[in-house]
Write an enzyme that holds these catalytic residues in place. Sequence first.
Site, short mmCIF file in Angstrom:
data_model
loop_
_atom_site.label_atom_id
_atom_site.label_comp_id
_atom_site.label_asym_id
_atom_site.label_seq_id
_atom_site.Cartn_x
_atom_site.Cartn_y
_atom_site.Cartn_z
N HIS A 1 0.86 -1.33 0.02
CA HIS A 1 0.10 -0.02 -0.18
C HIS A 1 1.13 1.15 -0.01
O HIS A 1 1.70 1.32 1.11
CB HIS A 1 -0.74 -0.01 1.21
CG HIS A 1 -2.23 -0.85 1.02
ND1 HIS A 1 -3.17 -0.76 1.90
CD2 HIS A 1 -2.45 -1.69 0.15
CE1 HIS A 1 -4.25 -1.74 1.55
NE2 HIS A 1 -3.65 -2.25 0.45
N TYR B 1 -9.08 6.02 7.12
CA TYR B 1 -9.23 6.53 8.47
C TYR B 1 -10.32 7.50 8.42
O TYR B 1 -9.93 8.62 7.75
CB TYR B 1 -7.88 7.17 9.01
CG TYR B 1 -6.93 6.13 9.34
CD1 TYR B 1 -6.17 5.40 8.20
CD2 TYR B 1 -6.66 5.46 10.73
CE1 TYR B 1 -5.14 4.32 8.40
CE2 TYR B 1 -5.75 4.61 10.87
CZ TYR B 1 -4.93 4.05 9.79
OH TYR B 1 -4.04 3.18 10.03
N PRO C 1 -4.10 1.32 18.59
CA PRO C 1 -3.65 0.83 17.31
C PRO C 1 -4.08 1.71 16.21
O PRO C 1 -3.41 1.16 14.99
CB PRO C 1 -4.78 -0.36 17.08
CG PRO C 1 -5.69 -0.16 18.13
CD PRO C 1 -5.42 0.56 19.16
N LYS D 1 1.19 0.60 15.00
CA LYS D 1 2.52 0.26 15.22
C LYS D 1 3.05 -0.96 16.19
O LYS D 1 4.15 -1.19 16.46
CB LYS D 1 2.98 1.66 16.03
CG LYS D 1 3.33 2.71 15.21
CD LYS D 1 4.61 2.67 14.29
CE LYS D 1 4.67 3.53 13.20
NZ LYS D 1 4.14 2.98 11.88
N TYR E 1 4.21 6.75 9.65
CA TYR E 1 3.37 5.54 9.18
C TYR E 1 4.07 4.60 8.61
O TYR E 1 4.01 3.19 9.01
CB TYR E 1 2.18 5.89 8.41
CG TYR E 1 0.85 4.70 8.26
CD1 TYR E 1 -0.05 5.09 9.01
CD2 TYR E 1 0.91 3.90 7.50
CE1 TYR E 1 -1.19 4.30 9.31
CE2 TYR E 1 0.12 3.12 7.49
CZ TYR E 1 -1.19 3.19 8.22
OH TYR E 1 -2.00 2.36 8.37
C1 LIG Z 1 -7.20 -7.18 20.82
C2 LIG Z 1 -5.88 -6.40 19.98
C3 LIG Z 1 -6.19 -6.10 19.08
C4 LIG Z 1 -5.04 -5.40 18.10
N1 LIG Z 1 -5.21 -4.61 17.08
C5 LIG Z 1 -3.96 -4.34 16.31
C6 LIG Z 1 -3.85 -3.86 15.18
O1 LIG Z 1 -5.02 -3.49 14.55
N2 LIG Z 1 -2.96 -2.96 14.64
C7 LIG Z 1 -1.50 -3.07 15.29
O2 LIG Z 1 -0.57 -2.68 15.09
N3 LIG Z 1 -1.73 -3.76 16.65
C8 LIG Z 1 -2.72 -4.45 17.24
N4 LIG Z 1 -2.49 -4.91 18.37
C9 LIG Z 1 -1.20 -4.91 18.89
C10 LIG Z 1 -0.61 -6.23 18.36
O3 LIG Z 1 -1.42 -7.28 18.12
C11 LIG Z 1 0.44 -6.48 19.48
O4 LIG Z 1 1.46 -5.47 19.43
C12 LIG Z 1 1.35 -7.55 19.02
O5 LIG Z 1 0.59 -8.84 19.26
C13 LIG Z 1 2.66 -7.94 20.20
O6 LIG Z 1 3.03 -9.36 20.21
P1 LIG Z 1 3.81 -9.95 21.37
O7 LIG Z 1 4.33 -11.04 20.74
O8 LIG Z 1 4.70 -8.94 21.95
O9 LIG Z 1 2.55 -10.11 22.22
P2 LIG Z 1 1.30 -11.03 22.10
O10 LIG Z 1 0.66 -11.11 20.82
O11 LIG Z 1 0.33 -10.41 23.19
O12 LIG Z 1 1.77 -12.45 22.70
C14 LIG Z 1 1.99 -12.70 24.02
C15 LIG Z 1 1.90 -14.16 24.16
O13 LIG Z 1 2.43 -14.68 25.52
C16 LIG Z 1 1.56 -15.59 26.01
N5 LIG Z 1 1.65 -15.45 27.57
C17 LIG Z 1 1.04 -14.53 28.26
N6 LIG Z 1 1.18 -14.76 29.35
C18 LIG Z 1 1.96 -16.10 29.53
C19 LIG Z 1 2.45 -16.97 30.52
N7 LIG Z 1 2.33 -16.62 31.86
N8 LIG Z 1 3.24 -18.17 30.16
C20 LIG Z 1 3.32 -18.34 28.99
N9 LIG Z 1 2.83 -17.78 27.87
C21 LIG Z 1 2.12 -16.51 28.16
C22 LIG Z 1 0.18 -15.26 25.41
O14 LIG Z 1 -0.91 -16.25 25.46
C23 LIG Z 1 0.41 -14.44 24.00
O15 LIG Z 1 0.57 -15.64 23.13
C24 LIG Z 1 -3.77 -5.28 18.79
C25 LIG Z 1 -3.52 -6.00 20.01
C26 LIG Z 1 -4.75 -6.64 20.79
C27 LIG Z 1 -4.48 -7.09 22.19
#
Ligand SMILES: Cc1cc2nc3c(=O)[nH]c(=O)nc-3n(C[C@H](O)[C@H](O)[C@H](O)COP(=O)(O)OP(=O)(O)OC[C@H]3O[C@@H](n4cnc5c(N)ncnc54)[C@H](O)[C@@H]3O)c2cc1C
Length: 403
Positions: free
Chosen positions: A85, A213, A305, A309, A397
């Site tokens: 995009h 947006y 969101p 980012k 962005y």
């Molecule tokens: C509902 C939602 C919608 C989102 N929408 C957007 C969006 O539209 N655009 C955007 O840019 N970002 C979005 N985000 C943010 C983006 O998805 C996150 O920044 C991204 O998932 C971060 O990745 P991560 O691996 O750091 O964390 P996560 O994806 O949260 O992964 C963490 C993992 O750790 C596991 N975990 C937790 N506690 C424990 C434990 N005690 N023991 C073992 N495992 C554990 C969890 O089950 C999970 O699988 C959204 C987030 C959420 C919650």
Amino acid sequence: MAALREALPLTTISRTEVAIVGAGPSGLLLSRLLHRAGIDNVVLERRSAEYVLGRVRAGVLEKGTVALLDEAGVGERCRREGFLHEGIGIAFDGARHRIDFQALAESAVTIYGQTEVTRDLMAALSADGPAPRYEAEVIGIEDFDGDSPLVHYREAGETRTLRCAFVAGCDGSHGKSRESVPGRAYTAYERAYPFGWLGVLSETPPVSDELIYANHERGFALCSMRSHHLSRYYVQCSLDDHVEDWPDERFWDELRRRIDPEAAEALVTGPAIEKSIAPLRSFVAEPMRFGRLLLAGDAAHIVPPTGAKGLNLAAADIRFLAEALIEHYREKSDAALDAYSERCLKRVWKAERFSWWMTSLLHLFPETGAFGRKIQVAELDYLIGSRAAATALAENYVGLNFD
Ligand SMILES: Cc1cc2nc3c(=O)[nH]c(=O)nc-3n(C[C@H](O)[C@H](O)[C@H](O)COP(=O)(O)OP(=O)(O)OC[C@H]3O[C@@H](n4cnc5c(N)ncnc54)[C@H](O)[C@@H]3O)c2cc1C
């Protein structure tokens, strides 16, 4: 700390170099990068693989994130199936205006769902190892101020312990890693927004080739997509709302009212195959390193969101963390580990600022009244009329350069 170790019935103790808590994008990507560098690691994830894959989240990837997927050997499908995009639409006052990323920042973003990134990483790890340990919930992390941290987890009804050299806390905002650090060891910066996003996934063609947006007096809306036949739409909603308050008809009517007339006319509706409400929050924990425990991704910071980012920041942390650990093992130097927190936080705060700004510009803040609304419209007008202002949006962005 010692109390937890003594209280646990330690039935099994195993050993690895890097224990990774969480199999979200951060944990899986780190595991893969370390594995390719020959560094032994184990991922512990409390949920099942199916549950992790079922979470619908981010979908906009910066160029640097796609490059990191390539480096991890999992970028091929993203490059083939993702949509490049080169701009977004900003709708307000009944019209839509394009921000041209290519012309303003000589770059673009890739639309490719977080679910697909996760699927690609899972496939690579299960083919090539190390396979993540699903349904293994970390319940405590100890001794990370020494050389040999312990990670206690529950798996198949048993309490087990992993001894390691480093712990990567990739377990999201409600994980055990940050919780294991005494509160006085870090400073938390936080802002909660007085609204949420109601998101709908539908098997319908996207309303536009690019994301839209929308700023509207009824509230924010976003038209996004995952593929040619899968659309993701959002409307700003009250924090008191429940998904049941929003039957499909009500959602589509509200979306139509908030977007520009051309998009409203073109909108194809269908049954929601997923519907959820997410609160919006800005959060940063400083520092991100505590001895041999290093936080990455949502475990250390959250952005609303609006600026797309969250996933990109998580990938940037992992790039720095993988580099630092590889330097430790290959060159016996801790310089990059020592710089890890500062390097990440420099980028994190810029993304926090941008995400806060996009959120402030595009949402309805009832408490700011008519004055706040007039200021928003003036800023939007400035944005679409000034190349300098539009360039600032475009640069942020598509993703700032790495220092
Ligand atoms: C509902 C939602 C919608 C989102 N929408 C957007 C969006 O539209 N655009 C955007 O840019 N970002 C979005 N985000 C943010 C983006 O998805 C996150 O920044 C991204 O998932 C971060 O990745 P991560 O691996 O750091 O964390 P996560 O994806 O949260 O992964 C963490 C993992 O750790 C596991 N975990 C937790 N506690 C424990 C434990 N005690 N023991 C073992 N495992 C554990 C969890 O089950 C999970 O699988 C959204 C987030 C959420 C919650």
